[in-house]
Design an enzyme around this catalytic site. Structure first.
Site, mmCIF file in Angstrom:
data_model
loop_
_atom_site.group_PDB
_atom_site.id
_atom_site.type_symbol
_atom_site.label_atom_id
_atom_site.label_comp_id
_atom_site.label_asym_id
_atom_site.label_seq_id
_atom_site.Cartn_x
_atom_site.Cartn_y
_atom_site.Cartn_z
ATOM 1 N N CYS A 86 114.247 75.221 10.615
ATOM 2 C CA CYS A 86 115.324 76.038 10.020
ATOM 3 C C CYS A 86 115.454 75.748 8.548
ATOM 4 O O CYS A 86 115.904 76.592 7.774
ATOM 5 C CB CYS A 86 116.677 75.709 10.646
ATOM 6 S SG CYS A 86 116.771 75.993 12.390
ATOM 7 N N HIS A 126 117.943 82.062 17.631
ATOM 8 C CA HIS A 126 116.818 82.542 16.815
ATOM 9 C C HIS A 126 115.531 82.242 17.580
ATOM 10 O O HIS A 126 115.461 81.240 18.307
ATOM 11 C CB HIS A 126 116.742 81.792 15.472
ATOM 12 C CG HIS A 126 117.807 82.155 14.494
ATOM 13 N ND1 HIS A 126 118.487 81.217 13.747
ATOM 14 C CD2 HIS A 126 118.304 83.360 14.114
ATOM 15 C CE1 HIS A 126 119.351 81.825 12.946
ATOM 16 N NE2 HIS A 126 119.274 83.121 13.169
ATOM 17 N N GLU A 138 117.577 88.376 10.485
ATOM 18 C CA GLU A 138 117.764 86.926 10.329
ATOM 19 C C GLU A 138 116.572 86.287 9.621
ATOM 20 O O GLU A 138 116.412 85.070 9.613
ATOM 21 C CB GLU A 138 118.012 86.283 11.695
ATOM 22 C CG GLU A 138 119.256 86.798 12.396
ATOM 23 C CD GLU A 138 120.574 86.204 11.869
ATOM 24 O OE1 GLU A 138 120.640 84.991 11.650
ATOM 25 O OE2 GLU A 138 121.536 86.983 11.671
HETATM 26 O O1 SUG Z 1 122.932 80.557 11.550
HETATM 27 N N1 SUG Z 1 124.370 77.357 11.746
HETATM 28 C C1 SUG Z 1 123.215 78.195 11.444
HETATM 29 C C2 SUG Z 1 121.952 77.498 11.901
HETATM 30 C C3 SUG Z 1 120.746 78.231 11.434
HETATM 31 C C4 SUG Z 1 119.510 77.709 12.053
HETATM 32 N N2 SUG Z 1 118.390 78.418 11.562
HETATM 33 C C5 SUG Z 1 117.289 78.727 12.262
HETATM 34 N N3 SUG Z 1 117.257 78.649 13.577
HETATM 35 N N4 SUG Z 1 116.285 79.157 11.617
HETATM 36 C C6 SUG Z 1 123.357 79.551 12.142
HETATM 37 O O2 SUG Z 1 123.866 79.593 13.278
HETATM 38 C C7 SUG Z 1 126.716 76.735 11.638
HETATM 39 C C8 SUG Z 1 127.766 76.581 10.593
HETATM 40 C C9 SUG Z 1 129.015 75.928 11.133
HETATM 41 O O3 SUG Z 1 129.310 76.054 12.319
HETATM 42 O O4 SUG Z 1 129.722 75.275 10.324
HETATM 43 C C10 SUG Z 1 125.559 77.632 11.209
HETATM 44 O O5 SUG Z 1 125.737 78.538 10.422
#
Ligand code: SUG
Length: 445
Positions: free
Chosen positions: A369, A250, A174
């Site tokens: 993020c 994460h 990730e």
């Molecule tokens: O991978 N949300 C992302 C959020 C990423 C956050 N990044 C960090 N923590 N670094 C994920 O879960 C949701 C998309 C949706 O539901 O439409 C999404 O992909």
């Protein structure tokens, strides 16, 4: 020689939407099917970039990806014109269709893992795009992410680019969301903390019971090898499986570091004491601030709700640190009062700066993020594609570009409008010129 940490924020793409795609990410699930505001989302992101640049930080931007991903849908057997592919996929396989529309590349903390030149064997900055195998919609990102990174960090003398790890859950990676670097100065050799959720090849080790552990120990080791890092300059840390089960998908939802500060929740890791001892031993003699937040002060639930740890800790030109927090932290009494105390506790963190990034927060993406950190010296920074850096002129240009191409609102139904695909490609084509990226998108090749 000067050294900087440059934050490359992800520009929110024209198809920004809420599709509930990320099982284990509480905000993503809670906001499934809400209508979204792509223009506002992109502008919130740009405002944050500009505000950091105005504080004297070097601020960069990464381009979004092409969505809907018609190529992914064709690979899954949908045929005919682009309009036909979209319509058939929407009607016959709505979940797959939505996954292929996600603007999730905006969370560039998941774009790649980056090791600065001071840490690597060959003295170059190393990049490995994250394979993001655990979520189908995110697994569509790494190839184009690699193209964009190569177009921005294009000089082989200074930058080394690796292929993403094998597209398999055993090597679930990730990226920088599970990677933090501690150092006394950005240009000095640092200690890279790799955080994982499970061991892929050893089922006797602890793992979460409810939500997935996206990132594996084996992926961390592979990136260490690819980047030429020495064992003495890395620490592998297992996330506490119980907090993954509480929505900490994460590590950057429960811990964040900057220079000689590690800010973390007491429940973040397994074997906390042993981990902290190893960090102290490998960090060496210079001062190190391990700021542990106890459950009595902030619960894991509040940390997940407010993204207290998905803050950016930045070193201002004055040498003091500031913490860049989402307004959700300000709105929560326990968290706001904790942050008020933190800035007067004698740690390097002296102020809190709140930002409204609600459009991103509703999908589980806080300030941290939205950015990929790249520590560089001045020669490396000179070798970066300068059109990927934010200054007043580029900020204005990108705002005008958003105004011209983005919709105000988007519902799930709108995503299969073939006109949206045309708008999106037109916008990205123009963006590659604004950012001098060349042909990074499939539709351009
Ligand atoms: O991978 N949300 C992302 C959020 C990423 C956050 N990044 C960090 N923590 N670094 C994920 O879960 C949701 C998309 C949706 O539901 O439409 C999404 O992909």
């Amino acid at each position: 020689m000067q050294h900087f940490e440059v934050n490359f924020d992800g520009l929110v793409g024209p198809t920004h939407n809420y599709a509930g795609l990320s099982y284990g990410n509480v905000a993503s699930l809670n906001n499934a099917n809400a209508s979204s505001n792509p223009k506002q989302a992109a502008k919130q992101g740009l405002q944050k970039m500009k505000a950091l640049a105005d504080l004297g930080m070097v601020q960069g931007v990464l381009a979004p990806q092409e969505r809907p991903d018609v190529y992914a849908l064709r690979r899954l057997g949908f045929t005919g014109s682009d309009a036909r592919v979209l319509k058939d996929a929407f009607e016959q396989a709505p979940h797959i269709f939505l996954a292929c529309c996600s603007a999730s590349s905006m969370w560039t903390a998941n774009a790649a893992t980056v090791s600065p030149s001071a840490d690597t064997q060959d003295g170059r900055v190393h990049f490995t795009p994250a394979n993001l195998t655990n979520k189908y919609h995110r697994s569509l990102e790494p190839t184009v992410t690699g193209n964009i990174l190569k177009a921005i960090f294009a000089n082989e003398k200074y930058f080394a680019h690796h292929l993403h790890l094998p597209d398999n859950e055993h090597f679930g990676d990730e990226g920088a969301a599970n990677h933090t670097r501690l150092c006394s100065e950005y240009g000095h050799a640092g200690l890279e903390l790799f955080v994982y959720g499970r061991h892929a090849f050893d089922s006797s080790k602890p793992a979460p019971k409810k939500f997935p552990a996206r990132h594996t120990f084996e992926a961390c080791q592979a990136v260490t090898r690819l980047h030429g890092l020495s064992e003495e300059s890395v620490v592998y840390i297992q996330q506490n499986p119980d907090v993954i089960d509480q929505g900490v998908f994460h590590n950057d939802v429960i811990a964040v570091g900057n220079q000689n500060v590690l800010f973390f929740h007491e429940q973040a890791f397994t074997n906390t004491q042993q981990t902290l001892d190893e960090i102290k031993r490998k960090f060496g003699d210079s001062p190190l601030h391990l700021i542990q937040v106890n459950t009595a002060d902030v619960s894991v639930a509040d940390a997940v709700k407010t993204y207290l740890f998905n803050t950016q800790i930045i070193t201002l030109p004055s040498g003091d640190m500031a913490i860049v927090a989402p307004t959700e932290c300000q709105e929560n009494d326990a968290v706001a009062s904790y942050l008020n105390r933190l800035v007067s506790q004698g740690t390097p963190i002296k102020e809190v700066k709140y930002f409204d990034v609600k459009q991103s927060m509703q999908n589980g993406g806080g300030p941290a993020c939205l950015r990929l950190r790249v520590a560089m010296n001045d020669q490396e920074l000179d070798a970066v594609n300068q059109s990927a850096l934010i200054n007043d002129a580029q900020f204005e240009r990108l705002n005008r570009w958003v105004d011209k191409h983005y919709r105000d609102t988007l519902s799930v139904q709108d995503l299969c409008d073939p006109q949206l695909l045309i708008e999106s490609r037109t916008a990205l084509d123009e963006l590659t010129q604004i950012m001098k990226l060349g042909s990074v998108y499939p539709f351009q090749q």
